[in-house]
Scaffold this active site. Structure first.
Site, PDB file in Angstrom:
ATOM      1  N   ASN A 103      -5.905  12.163   0.831  1.00  0.00           N
ATOM      2  CA  ASN A 103      -4.854  11.482   1.742  1.00  0.00           C
ATOM      3  C   ASN A 103      -5.525  10.617   2.631  1.00  0.00           C
ATOM      4  OD1 ASN A 103      -2.084  10.749   2.113  1.00  0.00           O
ATOM      5  ND2 ASN A 103      -2.211  11.838   4.008  1.00  0.00           N
ATOM      6  N   LYS A 104      -4.886   9.901   3.411  1.00  0.00           N
ATOM      7  CA  LYS A 104      -5.479   8.974   4.378  1.00  0.00           C
ATOM      8  C   LYS A 104      -6.485   9.597   5.184  1.00  0.00           C
ATOM      9  CE  LYS A 104      -5.018   5.423   4.709  1.00  0.00           C
ATOM     10  NZ  LYS A 104      -6.226   4.582   4.081  1.00  0.00           N
ATOM     11  N   ARG A 148       0.979  -1.088  -0.062  1.00  0.00           N
ATOM     12  CA  ARG A 148       0.221   0.036   0.149  1.00  0.00           C
ATOM     13  C   ARG A 148       0.980   1.321   0.047  1.00  0.00           C
ATOM     14  NH1 ARG A 148       2.448   1.872   3.693  1.00  0.00           N
ATOM     15  NH2 ARG A 148       0.901   3.439   3.744  1.00  0.00           N
ATOM     16  N   GLY A 149       0.307   2.356   0.094  1.00  0.00           N
ATOM     17  CA  GLY A 149       1.165   3.577  -0.293  1.00  0.00           C
ATOM     18  C   GLY A 149       0.941   4.018  -1.787  1.00  0.00           C
ATOM     19  N   GLN A 172      -1.981   2.059   9.884  1.00  0.00           N
ATOM     20  CA  GLN A 172      -0.682   2.263   9.193  1.00  0.00           C
ATOM     21  C   GLN A 172       0.452   2.873  10.027  1.00  0.00           C
ATOM     22  OE1 GLN A 172      -3.701   2.855   8.117  1.00  0.00           O
ATOM     23  NE2 GLN A 172      -3.895   2.342   5.633  1.00  0.00           N
ATOM     24  N   ASP A 232      -2.409  10.835  -1.866  1.00  0.00           N
ATOM     25  CA  ASP A 232      -2.939   9.815  -2.942  1.00  0.00           C
ATOM     26  C   ASP A 232      -3.303  10.473  -4.329  1.00  0.00           C
ATOM     27  OD1 ASP A 232      -3.169   8.757  -0.008  1.00  0.00           O
ATOM     28  OD2 ASP A 232      -2.873   6.937  -1.550  1.00  0.00           O
TER      29      ASP A 232
HETATM   30  O1  MRU Z   1      -4.728   3.004   2.451  1.00  0.00           O
HETATM   31  P1  MRU Z   1      -3.093   3.239   2.193  1.00  0.00           P
HETATM   32  O2  MRU Z   1      -2.165   2.702   3.290  1.00  0.00           O
HETATM   33  O3  MRU Z   1      -2.580   3.035   1.192  1.00  0.00           O
HETATM   34  O4  MRU Z   1      -2.858   5.018   2.082  1.00  0.00           O
HETATM   35  C1  MRU Z   1      -1.740   5.411   2.171  1.00  0.00           C
HETATM   36  C2  MRU Z   1      -1.713   6.826   2.257  1.00  0.00           C
HETATM   37  O5  MRU Z   1      -2.526   7.605   2.552  1.00  0.00           O
HETATM   38  C3  MRU Z   1      -0.480   7.536   2.271  1.00  0.00           C
HETATM   39  O6  MRU Z   1      -0.290   8.863   2.841  1.00  0.00           O
HETATM   40  C4  MRU Z   1      -0.183   8.055   0.546  1.00  0.00           C
HETATM   41  O7  MRU Z   1      -0.466   6.977  -0.118  1.00  0.00           O
HETATM   42  C5  MRU Z   1       1.217   8.823   0.434  1.00  0.00           C
HETATM   43  S1  MRU Z   1       2.275   7.452   0.505  1.00  0.00           S
HETATM   44  C6  MRU Z   1       3.914   7.998   0.354  1.00  0.00           C
END
Ligand code: MRU
Length: 353
Positions: free
Chosen positions: A250-251, A48-49, A199, A240
């Protein structure tokens, strides 16, 4: 990088993904030889990320072309199967634009490659993407840390995981934090646990502890108190998808942090490379927010914490309006007070190379 947690590795036509669902208890790699396994790993958050899922998709498309050519596909049928694999990967998660960006790049590479060199050319493109991401992380880290030059004993708050586990390099927001630590300017990092998938607690905390970066874990609902009482100098998060006016997905929880930051007069910075920008959409209203399985909220690990039939709302991301963002840290510098004009300038700087 050797003592850092690495999200992915490509070796002898196998894609190894660190299974992030098992961290911090276990460090196990999934060995993917089929693009569908990689798509499933993206869907289930084994990887993820935003940048990491883009690179995973690129390697997954190499796995796809290797399998299809081994099966004897060629010409239009190979192209059709390759594009269909790209669609499966792209649909694994809808919000992070890095995923569709990587799929488009691989499709372009496929179409321009010579027939007999296709596998090799696609492999080289995926490897270049991984290498480029390392460079992007490095540049963001330098530009982001430069924002704080001359300042000491900084206390930073961050959300989710944006480090080596979310990218191929040192990270986006966490890359900046690492660089501040390296420069001796960091006093402490407050890491939000990041419900529901944790996370922050499972991944960011692991990265910070492994490298001895002074850090304190907090529950998401403690952020307001921490901003009021702990001298937070800045909040740095990843992204994202960033719209053409700077609105940022973002998250889940980032929007709330941005409102709290504005109230407490604390700057909030977003760190993201060009592949996280979606210049085709005018604002955050056009970003599709992924809604995930309700059991992510009804359970913590294997423990049920709510009635099994409890209705749940589980959006994985939220949108922070650009007016609440002090700056976007990119590989080319910082877009201060992002809006449609400053983001358009950044887009121009990319297209001019
Ligand atoms: O659901 P995830 O764990 O993929 O979410 C990740 C995020 O929201 C991060 O902040 C984003 O991808 C930037 S990562 C460099």
């Amino acid at each position: 990088m050797t003592d850092r947690l690495k999200s992915l590795e490509w070796k002898n036509n196998v894609l190894y993904l660190l299974d992030q669902r098992k961290l911090p208890q276990k460090q196990e790699y999934l060995a993917c030889t089929d693009y569908k396994e990689a798509a499933q790993a993206i869907r289930t958050l084994a990887v993820r990320g935003a940048p990491a899922i883009g690179i995973t998709a690129a390697y997954a498309m190499v796995l796809a072309v290797l399998a299809f050519t081994a099966r004897g596909l060629s010409g239009e049928s190979l192209r059709h199967a390759f594009y269909a694999a790209g669609e499966v990967l792209e649909q694994a998660r809808p919000t992070a634009v890095n995923l569709s960006w990587a799929v488009r790049e691989m499709e372009k590479t496929f179409d321009s490659a010579e027939d007999d060199k296709r596998c090799e050319t696609l492999t080289r493109r995926a490897m270049a993407m991984e290498e480029e991401d390392k460079q992007l992380c490095h540049s963001m880290a330098v530009h982001g840390a430069d924002l704080f030059s001359g300042k000491k004993n900084l206390t930073i708050l961050t959300h989710c995981n944006t480090g080596t586990l979310a990218t191929a390099g040192t990270g986006t927001a966490l890359g900046v934090i690492r660089e501040l630590f390296r420069r001796g300017q960091l006093s402490a990092v407050y890491a939000d646990e990041t419900r529901p998938v944790l996370q922050g607690a499972r991944l960011t905390a692991s990265e910070l502890r492994k490298e001895g970066i002074p850090s304190i874990l907090i529950c998401d609902d403690m952020a307001a108190l921490v901003m009021k009482t702990k001298k937070i100098d800045a909040i740095i998060v990843g992204a994202d998808r960033i719209a053409a006016n700077g609105d940022t997905a973002n998250k889940i929880g980032t929007y709330g942090l941005a409102i709290l930051a504005a109230y407490h007069h604390i700057p909030l910075y977003v760190a993201a490379p060009f592949s996280t920008f979606d210049f085709s959409i005018p604002s955050g209203n056009h970003i599709v927010i992924e809604e995930r399985n309700p059991d992510e909220i009804r359970y913590v690990g294997n423990t049920q914490i709510a009635p099994a039939d409890m209705p749940v709302f589980n959006p994985a991301f939220d949108i922070t309006p650009h007016t609440l963002i002090s700056g976007i840290i990119t590989e080319r510098g910082v877009i201060s007070h992002p809006d449609k004009d400053s983001v358009a300038n950044y887009e121009r700087s990319i297209s001019h190379g």
